[in-house]
Enzyme design. Sequence first.
Site, PDB file in Angstrom:
ATOM      1  N   ASP A  79       0.827  -1.215   0.000  1.00  0.00           N
ATOM      2  CA  ASP A  79       0.000   0.000   0.000  1.00  0.00           C
ATOM      3  C   ASP A  79       0.863   1.267   0.000  1.00  0.00           C
ATOM      4  OD1 ASP A  79      -2.539  -1.236   0.089  1.00  0.00           O
ATOM      5  OD2 ASP A  79      -2.177  -1.742   2.185  1.00  0.00           O
ATOM      6  N   ASP A 139      15.643  -8.176  -5.289  1.00  0.00           N
ATOM      7  CA  ASP A 139      15.944  -7.780  -6.679  1.00  0.00           C
ATOM      8  C   ASP A 139      17.257  -7.010  -6.811  1.00  0.00           C
ATOM      9  OD1 ASP A 139      13.400  -8.790  -7.027  1.00  0.00           O
ATOM     10  OD2 ASP A 139      12.447  -6.820  -7.186  1.00  0.00           O
TER      11      ASP A 139
END
Length: 376
Positions: A79, A139
């Site tokens: 969010d 990542d």
Amino acid sequence: MQKKTIHSIGILTAGGDSPGLNAAIRGIGKTAVGHYGMQVIGFHDGFRGLMENRTIRLTSANLSGILTIGGTLLGTSRDKPHKMPVGGKTLDMTDAMVDTYVRHQLDALVCIGGGGTQKNALRLKEKGLNVITLPKTIDNDVSGTDVTFGFDTALGIATEAIDRLHSTAHSHHRIIVVEVMGHNAGWLALGSGIAGGANVILIPEIPYDINNIAESIKQRSRAGKNFSIVVIAEGAKSKEYAQDLEALEIAKQGVEDKDERKEIKAKIKALEEKHANNTLQLSKELERLTGLESRVTILGYLQRGGTPSAVDRLLATRLGSAAAHYIHQGVYGIMIAARGDGIEPMPLESIVGRRKTVPFDHPWVETARHVGISLG
Ligand code: F6P
């Protein structure tokens, strides 16, 4: 008004979880509570918990025993403060977060997350909050830091998987296509592919030509090696797909009209959906082009789960501890970046909006080429 001597700080974890988050929370908390005598509260589920004022007091008791545990004890969510789904609507809830910060009389808020979290933290800074961030993601694509925590663990998991897939690929004389996470960056695929001895590595930064891949697999067959391991990053693209996408992205940049932009965005979405099963399609096509059987393994969330590696625990503890130190010094608005064995405070403005992808001339790319790995 009496001057406050004890600093109160808040911590939240946002974005996708990654190994080392608990180590970071512990690093901040132990230094803040034990070394500087501060009070620490955690917010549940990222920025949503800050908006909803859902907290947990972090003490030396509950900060113990969490170093080696995967995930985040605080919970996380994707969010965003300015685009928060609330009661069926998407609202800008930044002010509600500012209210929570003020209500708890916080001196600082530590936001632990990837690229998106850095952006959201900057928004809170612009609203006047004292924020410090830590870079985490499997990542490794956060700009301004040498490395993010979570990456080393995921690299180890992906490499072990490639090791295991070697023996079955070899026994059945098959191609095995292994899909590795990494969003739009190739760090995980490239690192695990080199470490695991892959024959082909496909990363988003270098669009591939399937004929080149097939040719390198056939060359191996001619040399008596009837199996191949193809490591593909989830964001890897064929040359045609990359060109089509780039053309749409360029078109989008030049368009002011809202409806026209919407139309181009829809086209991008449709193109991405068309290529959603890229890895499966690639495997099928390689079977056709090489005459070898091909199988797919998608590593997925396995790469984010479980115990953090020693390297990630060490990094997360170092960065977390440094965050408490900077708060004590009254230095805010920074991301604590890893720089060699040390750390460097980076102004949030200097890193937000920049994704760290693999440069074409990166030493790992050169190494891969030199040891005969095809990059497609
Ligand atoms: O950013 C970490 C990551 O695991 C990426 O590698 C991947 O693309 C994404 O998160 C998956 O997101 P989600 O957890 O929302 O499915």
